[in-house]
Design a protein around this motif. Structure first.
Motif, PDB file in Angstrom:
ATOM      1  N   HIS A   1       0.244 -91.323  30.276  1.00  0.00           N
ATOM      2  CA  HIS A   1       0.918 -91.745  31.508  1.00  0.00           C
ATOM      3  C   HIS A   1       0.020 -92.669  32.340  1.00  0.00           C
ATOM      4  O   HIS A   1       0.487 -93.630  32.944  1.00  0.00           O
ATOM      5  CB  HIS A   1       1.302 -90.516  32.351  1.00  0.00           C
ATOM      6  N   LEU A   2      -1.264 -92.330  32.339  1.00  0.00           N
ATOM      7  CA  LEU A   2      -2.239 -93.150  33.077  1.00  0.00           C
ATOM      8  C   LEU A   2      -2.249 -94.576  32.502  1.00  0.00           C
ATOM      9  O   LEU A   2      -2.198 -95.565  33.245  1.00  0.00           O
ATOM     10  CB  LEU A   2      -3.630 -92.514  32.945  1.00  0.00           C
TER      11      LEU A   2
ATOM     12  N   PHE B   1       8.846 -99.371  31.331  1.00  0.00           N
ATOM     13  CA  PHE B   1       8.900 -98.069  30.648  1.00  0.00           C
ATOM     14  C   PHE B   1       8.016 -98.063  29.412  1.00  0.00           C
ATOM     15  O   PHE B   1       7.745 -99.103  28.817  1.00  0.00           O
ATOM     16  CB  PHE B   1      10.340 -97.722  30.274  1.00  0.00           C
ATOM     17  N   GLY B   2       7.594 -96.891  29.019  1.00  0.00           N
ATOM     18  CA  GLY B   2       6.866 -96.744  27.766  1.00  0.00           C
ATOM     19  C   GLY B   2       7.854 -96.637  26.616  1.00  0.00           C
ATOM     20  O   GLY B   2       8.945 -96.099  26.776  1.00  0.00           O
ATOM     21  N   SER B   3       7.486 -97.152  25.449  1.00  0.00           N
ATOM     22  CA  SER B   3       8.403 -97.056  24.300  1.00  0.00           C
ATOM     23  C   SER B   3       7.599 -97.050  23.012  1.00  0.00           C
ATOM     24  O   SER B   3       6.434 -97.464  22.986  1.00  0.00           O
ATOM     25  CB  SER B   3       9.367 -98.239  24.296  1.00  0.00           C
ATOM     26  N   GLU B   4       8.216 -96.578  21.941  1.00  0.00           N
ATOM     27  CA  GLU B   4       7.573 -96.658  20.631  1.00  0.00           C
ATOM     28  C   GLU B   4       7.493 -98.122  20.201  1.00  0.00           C
ATOM     29  O   GLU B   4       6.524 -98.551  19.586  1.00  0.00           O
ATOM     30  CB  GLU B   4       8.352 -95.848  19.587  1.00  0.00           C
ATOM     31  N   SER B   5       8.525 -98.892  20.534  1.00  0.00           N
ATOM     32  CA  SER B   5       8.615-100.285  20.112  1.00  0.00           C
ATOM     33  C   SER B   5       7.587-101.168  20.821  1.00  0.00           C
ATOM     34  O   SER B   5       6.830-101.911  20.180  1.00  0.00           O
ATOM     35  CB  SER B   5      10.030-100.805  20.379  1.00  0.00           C
ATOM     36  N   GLY B   6       7.593-101.149  22.140  1.00  0.00           N
ATOM     37  CA  GLY B   6       6.629-101.964  22.884  1.00  0.00           C
ATOM     38  C   GLY B   6       7.038-103.423  23.023  1.00  0.00           C
ATOM     39  O   GLY B   6       6.283-104.224  23.582  1.00  0.00           O
ATOM     40  N   ASP B   7       8.209-103.781  22.530  1.00  0.00           N
ATOM     41  CA  ASP B   7       8.637-105.180  22.542  1.00  0.00           C
ATOM     42  C   ASP B   7       9.926-105.312  23.354  1.00  0.00           C
ATOM     43  O   ASP B   7      11.012-104.948  22.900  1.00  0.00           O
ATOM     44  CB  ASP B   7       8.853-105.638  21.092  1.00  0.00           C
ATOM     45  N   ILE B   8       9.838-105.879  24.553  1.00  0.00           N
ATOM     46  CA  ILE B   8      10.988-105.909  25.459  1.00  0.00           C
ATOM     47  C   ILE B   8      12.133-106.759  24.910  1.00  0.00           C
ATOM     48  O   ILE B   8      13.306-106.463  25.162  1.00  0.00           O
ATOM     49  CB  ILE B   8      10.563-106.375  26.876  1.00  0.00           C
ATOM     50  N   GLU B   9      11.771-107.778  24.109  1.00  0.00           N
ATOM     51  CA  GLU B   9      12.812-108.644  23.524  1.00  0.00           C
ATOM     52  C   GLU B   9      13.779-107.848  22.656  1.00  0.00           C
ATOM     53  O   GLU B   9      14.977-108.081  22.648  1.00  0.00           O
ATOM     54  CB  GLU B   9      12.171-109.778  22.712  1.00  0.00           C
TER      55      GLU B   9
ATOM     56  N   SER C   1      13.933 -93.107  17.904  1.00  0.00           N
ATOM     57  CA  SER C   1      12.725 -92.638  18.616  1.00  0.00           C
ATOM     58  C   SER C   1      13.080 -92.325  20.071  1.00  0.00           C
ATOM     59  O   SER C   1      13.767 -93.116  20.719  1.00  0.00           O
ATOM     60  CB  SER C   1      11.646 -93.718  18.601  1.00  0.00           C
ATOM     61  N   PRO C   2      12.611 -91.205  20.585  1.00  0.00           N
ATOM     62  CA  PRO C   2      13.055 -90.730  21.904  1.00  0.00           C
ATOM     63  C   PRO C   2      12.779 -91.716  23.040  1.00  0.00           C
ATOM     64  O   PRO C   2      13.621 -91.883  23.920  1.00  0.00           O
ATOM     65  CB  PRO C   2      12.286 -89.424  22.098  1.00  0.00           C
ATOM     66  N   ASN C   3      11.619 -92.367  23.035  1.00  0.00           N
ATOM     67  CA  ASN C   3      11.328 -93.257  24.154  1.00  0.00           C
ATOM     68  C   ASN C   3      12.043 -94.600  24.035  1.00  0.00           C
ATOM     69  O   ASN C   3      12.368 -95.228  25.038  1.00  0.00           O
ATOM     70  CB  ASN C   3       9.825 -93.463  24.303  1.00  0.00           C
TER      71      ASN C   3
ATOM     72  N   VAL D   1       5.794-100.964  27.763  1.00  0.00           N
ATOM     73  CA  VAL D   1       4.412-100.747  27.318  1.00  0.00           C
ATOM     74  C   VAL D   1       4.493 -99.887  26.063  1.00  0.00           C
ATOM     75  O   VAL D   1       5.193 -98.873  26.061  1.00  0.00           O
ATOM     76  CB  VAL D   1       3.614 -99.999  28.402  1.00  0.00           C
ATOM     77  N   ALA D   2       3.796-100.303  25.011  1.00  0.00           N
ATOM     78  CA  ALA D   2       3.806 -99.494  23.787  1.00  0.00           C
ATOM     79  C   ALA D   2       3.079 -98.171  24.050  1.00  0.00           C
ATOM     80  O   ALA D   2       2.012 -98.160  24.675  1.00  0.00           O
ATOM     81  CB  ALA D   2       3.150-100.251  22.648  1.00  0.00           C
TER      82      ALA D   2
END
Lengths: 406, 406
Positions: free
Chosen positions: B17-18, B100-108, B159-161, B184-185
């Protein structure tokens, strides 16, 4: 075979009860004493100190020959329904007599009071209703009404056991049972005493208070028969605690906090907006005692609030209570000795409702209430205690008990 | 003043989270980070480990500038409502961005997936509904539907996120917020891991399991910021326990045993006859874990059943959930620092709903749910713990927090 019925709670069985059973047998010349006993929750809206099975066993060990259950729907009720359910069961079981303990001790007085009432029933009921609307308690309203009919000196209807006896007599008359009525004067201790009056007789209330305070049957050894003492000791050892409102308070509080006012209004006996008072008190109070003190008003007796709380705890709704018949629709056997078994065998075919040896959901909506009461009564127990109780409740036949105390 | 919103649970706040907060600040150039956080019960249907006040304090100490509450009616929900409630609050608070955080990390990838959905919304929804009717889980149905629309390679929706992120993006598009989106990945640890992946990063699930097993924050010291560690230690000292389903199980079981099937059917998310399964399992099970295992089927994810149980515990009915609006009707402040306070002061008059410093029952039916959640969350605590929590909840202003971690 002369059979005499008694209506009891045995919470717990004490020397006063022993006196009552012995006198009932002597006065009526009974061969067989049949006790109809409330189950897991009491007429005054309290959980039973120990399970109905232990109390039924005490009863047979101390002189009853057959113990059957007064269903929840009749047991956790005002004196009128409690009495009418009990009398209907004793009548269905072909009792020749019934015998109750009373402050008065004079059966003639009960006969006269009932006769005065029956001759003026609608006026009497109006007096009682008006009295209660004006905020006086049921016992007081009852006594006042008899007074107004000019029969106040006939029977003191402000004493709890006189009230119950009066309602037994009234139910027997209304149900046209033909059973002969007897009464035994209660020995010394007043029902509401909270300290032992002398060495061998104490009220059930005083005994419960002492047991809950000390969590040890030794303190009450002198005022209960030795069989009762042994069973209380065994129960405490098995479950680690006596059952009292304190151990159900977390569940009651949770329910009061989570339920809407509308849901509370659907509960049996919750009336006149008291749901607001109950919810508020549940949020503010830290234990059952302080909760009760916050709810209590002149209008509501302690007993009436406790009964309401029992129905909230068991989620017993007005609809459910409406659904059941005026008389019990089955008779559940709890415990007996050889004589009780023989009596049952002889009269069985004349009993107008099913006599049940084992739990069966098919017995209708009333047994669902008994079943829920058992489930909820068992909730505070440990896994073992709970498993044992529910196994006893759902899968076992009635208790057969050996030689009674003579 | 650039403001960036994040939607969080912080159960508890950890090093992942940090990383997310720091990256959100860096990527968006934010002066002010606004976190909308679920309260006492989590999106996945669990009680929060520690109170929302402690979690809000952690958040500000670890880099957020303002923390507000996501009301119960949006927090304990599937990703769609959870996301839509969170986005609506961030938008109402005039955030320029959300991250938001995500497994993907790619906003596109999120943009493309949302655009595919919006172009084919009714077909997509039909696919999801049919999939779930055929007994597959929501994440799987979502992923399959995107696949069927030929966009399965665009974004992994199992994936949940990613699912949450997808719903944030979708809500932002539908609500026409104009906020810019960032992602953010997530660092190394997978959300569902139950053992620590390396020395400094672990999933919240793994951290909770360890805390519940050991009842000691020392075991997770390396994977949470020191502020989080200090607060967890303080909370445990104050209340003696972390909050988890185990301590609410007696209440859930009591409710399941005492409620009728009809009453259970009135509870939000209780559908398709699962009330029979729930009641049966409650009678047979001895703890929450074994209860869940008895209820679980292929059709129902663990999370879905837990959420259902949370609504049963809090007595949240379908009717209540129907009554509330599509967007939060108030914004409750939990904690802030000087910068958060200054930001709030500047934008306050543009916020379309009341911004609430202190509990007020007049805010409508939604706050009643939050209030009940607080009351029920506090039930297993000791008198002191409960008094403190409810005093904090009902009578105190938001927390003002000093210097954050840099």
């Amino acid at each position: 075979m002369i059979s005499t019925g008694i209506i009891v709670e045995y919470n717990p069985f004490h020397n006063g009860h022993l006196h009552h059973i012995r006198e009932a047998r002597r006065l009526t010349g009974a061969d067989c004493i049949i006790a109809v006993m409330s189950g897991y929750f009491m007429q005054r809206g309290e959980p039973a100190l120990v399970s109905k099975w232990a109390r039924a066993e005490m009863a047979v060990l101390c002189g009853a020959d057959l113990v059957v259950e007064l269903p929840y729907a009749f047991a956790v009720q005002q004196a009128e329904s409690f009495g009418s359910g009990g009398i209907a069961i004793l009548d269905a079981l072909q009792c020749r007599n019934f015998c109750f303990g009373s402050e008065s001790g004079d059966i003639e007085k009960f006969r006269r009071a009932v006769s005065v009432l029956l001759k003026n029933e609608s006026v009497f009921n109006t007096y009682v209703r008006c009295g209660m609307k004006n905020g006086i308690s049921y016992p007081q309203a009852l006594a006042n009404s008899l007074n107004k009919l000019g029969a106040g000196d006939v029977l003191d209807l402000s004493s709890p056991n006189n009230i119950l006896g009066f309602h037994y007599m009234l139910a027997a008359a209304k149900q046209n049972t033909g059973m002969e009525a007897f009464t035994v004067a209660r020995k010394s201790a007043q029902h509401h005493d909270e300290a032992f009056a002398d060495e061998t007789i104490a009220s059930a209330t005083a005994i419960r208070k002492t047991l809950m305070r000390d969590n040890d049957p030794a303190s009450i050894r002198t005022v209960v028969p030795k069989q009762s003492y042994a069973l209380l000791t065994r129960c405490l050892k098995e479950t680690g605690t006596f059952h009292h409102w304190g151990i159900y308070w977390p569940f009651l509080r949770y329910r009061l906090i989570s339920a809407s006012h509308e849901e509370l209004r659907n509960i049996y006996e919750v009336e006149e907006g008291i749901e607001y008072r109950l919810k508020k008190a549940a949020i503010a109070a830290d234990d059952f005692e302080s909760f009760m003190k916050k709810v209590k008003t002149k209008r509501y007796t302690w007993t009436r609030i406790q009964r309401m709380c029992t129905h909230i705890l068991t989620n017993t709704t007005k609809d459910e209570m409406k659904r059941h018949a005026a008389k019990p629709e089955y008779i559940r056997l709890l415990a007996m000795n050889e004589k009780g078994r023989a009596y049952l065998h002889r009269i069985k075919k004349n009993v107008p409702v099913p006599v049940v040896s084992k739990f069966s959901a098919s017995l209708g909506p009333l047994i669902e209430l008994d079943s829920r009461a058992a489930q909820i009564y068992a909730l505070p127990l440990t896994k073992n205690g709970r498993d044992n109780l529910l196994h006893r409740e759902y899968s076992r036949p009635p208790l057969m008990v050996g030689e009674p105390l003579r």
